[in-house]
Design a protein around this motif. Structure first.
Motif, short mmCIF file in Angstrom:
data_model
loop_
_atom_site.label_atom_id
_atom_site.label_comp_id
_atom_site.label_asym_id
_atom_site.label_seq_id
_atom_site.Cartn_x
_atom_site.Cartn_y
_atom_site.Cartn_z
N THR A 206 0.82 -1.21 0.05
CA THR A 206 0.05 0.11 0.06
C THR A 206 0.99 1.08 -0.06
OG1 THR A 206 -1.85 -1.17 1.16
CG2 THR A 206 -1.62 1.25 1.17
N THR A 207 2.16 1.20 0.69
CA THR A 207 2.79 2.28 0.74
C THR A 207 3.35 2.83 -0.51
OG1 THR A 207 3.65 1.59 2.89
CG2 THR A 207 4.94 3.26 2.00
N TYR A 208 4.06 1.61 -1.23
CA TYR A 208 4.67 2.11 -2.41
C TYR A 208 3.37 2.36 -3.62
CZ TYR A 208 8.82 0.11 -0.76
OH TYR A 208 9.99 0.14 -0.12
N SER A 209 2.28 1.70 -3.55
CA SER A 209 1.10 1.90 -4.49
C SER A 209 0.80 3.46 -4.29
CB SER A 209 -0.14 1.42 -4.12
OG SER A 209 0.15 -0.05 -4.50
N LEU B 34 11.69 3.89 -7.02
CA LEU B 34 10.76 3.08 -5.78
C LEU B 34 10.60 1.72 -6.15
CD1 LEU B 34 7.85 5.66 -4.90
CD2 LEU B 34 9.56 4.61 -3.49
N GLU B 35 10.51 1.34 -7.32
CA GLU B 35 10.24 0.09 -7.76
C GLU B 35 11.51 -0.90 -7.51
OE1 GLU B 35 8.98 0.30 -11.75
OE2 GLU B 35 6.89 0.49 -11.17
N GLN B 36 12.58 -0.26 -7.63
CA GLN B 36 14.06 -0.79 -7.61
C GLN B 36 14.05 -1.07 -5.90
OE1 GLN B 36 16.30 -1.82 -9.67
NE2 GLN B 36 14.69 -1.58 -11.13
N GLU B 37 13.74 0.05 -4.99
CA GLU B 37 13.86 -0.03 -3.84
C GLU B 37 13.05 -1.24 -3.33
OE1 GLU B 37 12.34 2.70 0.25
OE2 GLU B 37 13.60 3.58 -1.44
N LYS B 38 11.69 -1.24 -3.61
CA LYS B 38 10.90 -2.20 -3.23
C LYS B 38 11.48 -3.83 -3.51
CE LYS B 38 6.30 -4.19 -3.75
NZ LYS B 38 4.79 -3.90 -4.73
N GLN B 39 12.00 -3.88 -4.88
CA GLN B 39 12.57 -5.37 -5.00
C GLN B 39 13.78 -5.50 -4.23
OE1 GLN B 39 11.33 -7.26 -7.23
NE2 GLN B 39 12.77 -8.84 -6.56
N THR B 40 14.65 -4.42 -3.86
CA THR B 40 15.79 -4.76 -2.95
C THR B 40 15.31 -5.00 -1.81
OG1 THR B 40 17.07 -2.96 -4.20
CG2 THR B 40 17.86 -3.65 -2.13
N MET B 41 14.16 -4.31 -1.15
CA MET B 41 13.76 -4.83 0.22
C MET B 41 13.22 -6.30 0.26
SD MET B 41 10.39 -3.36 1.96
CE MET B 41 9.20 -4.41 1.02
N GLU C 31 2.26 13.11 -11.61
CA GLU C 31 2.99 14.43 -11.91
C GLU C 31 4.09 13.70 -13.04
OE1 GLU C 31 2.85 17.25 -10.73
OE2 GLU C 31 1.14 16.54 -9.43
N GLY C 32 4.09 12.88 -13.59
CA GLY C 32 4.90 12.31 -14.61
C GLY C 32 6.33 12.11 -14.15
N MET C 33 6.59 11.90 -13.19
CA MET C 33 8.05 11.60 -12.57
C MET C 33 8.41 10.10 -12.20
SD MET C 33 7.30 14.14 -9.20
CE MET C 33 9.08 14.16 -8.55
N ASN C 34 8.51 9.60 -13.83
CA ASN C 34 9.01 8.46 -14.23
C ASN C 34 10.18 7.92 -13.31
OD1 ASN C 34 6.83 8.09 -15.69
ND2 ASN C 34 7.95 8.80 -17.36
N ASP C 35 11.21 8.83 -13.21
CA ASP C 35 12.36 8.36 -12.53
C ASP C 35 12.14 8.15 -11.09
OD1 ASP C 35 11.69 10.99 -12.00
OD2 ASP C 35 13.79 11.70 -11.63
N LYS C 36 11.39 8.63 -10.44
CA LYS C 36 11.06 8.58 -8.93
C LYS C 36 10.41 7.03 -9.11
CE LYS C 36 11.83 12.46 -6.60
NZ LYS C 36 12.67 12.65 -5.46
N ILE C 37 9.45 6.82 -10.00
CA ILE C 37 8.76 5.73 -10.21
C ILE C 37 9.68 4.48 -9.98
CG2 ILE C 37 7.11 4.09 -11.05
CD1 ILE C 37 5.55 6.80 -12.01
N TYR C 38 10.81 4.55 -10.95
CA TYR C 38 11.73 3.64 -11.22
C TYR C 38 12.46 3.52 -9.91
CZ TYR C 38 15.93 1.47 -13.00
OH TYR C 38 17.19 0.71 -13.08
#
Length: 497
Positions: free
Chosen positions: A453-456, A474-481, A465-472
């Motif tokens: 839910t946090t990441y969603s 976050l997804e990398q951090e979630k996978q690392t976690m 806001e079209g901030m695709n770099d931030k999304i990338y």
């Protein structure tokens, strides 16, 4: 927008539903007594080779010749001064006071669900020479870690307990199994069950199986539930009412109403696990949460006909269901009916009402209900503030979101994953991404692990806001976690292999 007044003495017509009456070190260090004999009052006779220059000392015999070779003489040294003994006693008292203080601090951290601080204090206690490990302490910490989403740390603590010389028990194993179940790690939970079955003095009981069954039904893995029932039968373990209520709830949430009614019929025919008020609450909760008010009321009537009387939680379920459907008249009627029957309004009662107004952004009645709650001396909890934050965010009153967060800190309300998600969601709605990121960092600093839910929430805010770099990132951090969490769960020899 429909609204209501929560005046305790308002005259509101009752709805038809209210017509009825309703948990040793292997080599402990030897303690040395602080009381010592400074010198014996008994001494041997002087040697015959005494120097002539030595002064002659007349010694008085206390016993006859041959009876005992002792004479008395005045001790050449004084006894230990009383003040030194007092100093040692004072040190001992200080040590005892320190022990009590640290133990109380540990208990306080557990009560506040501050698992990281609790572990730090516990590690400090274990380093002391006088500390003796206790089963109850380990039990409390394992349960805390399980509730805090730290099952692997709970397992590490369990192994530390064994290293400290404590023998595992079925209760401790069940607590560890429950920690995995709370994080939906069903395979790991089954591994704990297999380990229990291999130990003669740690055999699983009805509580172990009920805990695992609940995890399976929550994941809608009903095939595993069937196999667990068969295993229980083979071990002559009979399901109790709690077990059946768990299964009923699972079938209801999955929409398997035919299976739910079969289980309920079996309970009615059984002499070992008759339906109780928890069964009633379970069934009406299922339909209430699904918004099927007619079915909820129908089953309420059926249970009343079975002779089952409602309790406070029953009414709270009804209030919550009516509130979600914005049926404020019925919600108010149930509350007044509780007053009439002298059922106390609880924190859950107020939370349900606050949540009802929060969902529609009715800040006025939300505040009114919260003020009455505090006036009655009712203690707010984490859910209360989650509802307040969500309500103010839905109403666009973001300055009141901030004041609610500050009040929660002042009242020392536990900040769990749900609380942080509510604040993150409010920041996203206010389009304050910088504050959202600060809350996210604080969340991780406080060892509160983000969930899906946090990441969603954050990804959706960045996407707008079209901030695709931030999304990338976050997804990398979630996978690392997720990868790090998996490594923690693996035995050390496997990691180093």
């Amino acid at each position: 927008m429909a609204s209501m007044s929560l005046s305790f003495y308002s005259s509101i017509i009752l709805s038809p539903i209210s017509k009825h009456k309703c948990f040793k070190f292997p080599n402990p260090r030897t303690q040395v007594s602080i009381f010592r004999v400074t010198r014996s009052a008994i001494s041997y006779p002087p040697s015959k080779s005494t120097s002539p220059s030595s002064p002659s000392v007349v010694k008085k015999k206390h016993w006859k010749q041959g009876e005992f070779p002792g004479t008395s003489e005045k001790p050449s040294t004084r006894r230990t001064p009383i003040k030194n003994i007092k100093k040692r006693l004072d040190k001992k008292d200080i040590a005892k006071a320190w022990v009590n203080t640290v133990t109380e601090a540990l208990s306080e951290r557990v009560d506040k669900k501050q698992w990281l601080q609790a572990l730090e204090i516990f590690d400090m206690l274990r380093e002391q020479s006088w500390y003796q490990p206790k089963e109850g302490t380990y039990m409390k910490l394992i349960v805390l870690l399980g509730k805090s989403g730290q099952p692997h740390r709970a397992h590490q603590l369990f192994m530390t307990m064994i290293e400290d010389g404590l023998e595992p028990t079925p209760e401790l194993y069940t607590a560890l199994l429950a920690a995995y179940c709370r994080s939906n790690l069903i395979d790991e939970a089954f591994s704990i069950l297999d380990e229990m079955k291999s130990l003669p003095f740690c055999q699983p009981d009805i509580f172990t199986y009920s805990t695992l069954i609940k995890s399976c039904v929550d994941a809608f893995k009903f095939d595993l539930v069937g196999s667990l029932y068969e295993e229980m039968a083979g071990r002559s373990i009979t399901p109790n009412t709690v077990t059946q209520n768990i299964v009923l709830n699972g079938y209801g949430k999955a929409g398997k109403f035919d299976e739910m009614e079969k289980v309920l019929s079996g309970m009615l025919e059984s002499t070992a696990c008759k339906p109780d008020v928890w069964t009633m609450n379970t069934i009406i909760s299922v339909f209430g949460n699904m918004g099927q008010i007619d079915m909820m009321e129908k089953w309420y009537e059926k249970f009343r006909n079975f002779g089952i009387e409602p309790e406070t939680r029953t009414f709270n379920v009804l209030i919550g269901a009516y509130g979600k459907k914005r049926m404020y008249d019925k919600m108010s009627s149930v509350m007044e009916y509780m007053r009439k029957l002298q059922f106390p309004w609880t924190t859950s009662t107020y939370n349900n009402v606050i949540e009802a107004f929060a969902d529609v952004g009715d800040a006025k009645h939300l505040e009114y209900t919260f003020d009455q709650m505090r006036t009655e001396g009712m203690k707010a909890d984490t859910k209360t503030f989650c509802c307040l934050i969500n309500g103010y965010a839905n109403a666009g009153l973001f300055h009141k979101v901030i004041s609610s967060v500050r009040l929660a800190a002042k009242l020392e309300i536990p900040e769990n994953i749900t609380f942080y998600n509510a604040v993150l969601s409010a920041c996203a709605k206010a389009e304050d991404l910088m504050e959202m990121e600060r809350v996210f960092n604080r969340m991780k600093d406080n060892q509160c692990q983000p969930d899906d839910t946090t990441y969603s929430i954050m990804i959706e805010a960045y996407r707008k806001e079209g901030m695709n770099d931030k999304i990338y990132y976050l997804e990398q951090e979630k996978q690392t976690m997720l990868t790090d969490d998996k490594i923690v769960s693996e035995p050390e020899d496997e990691i180093l292999a």
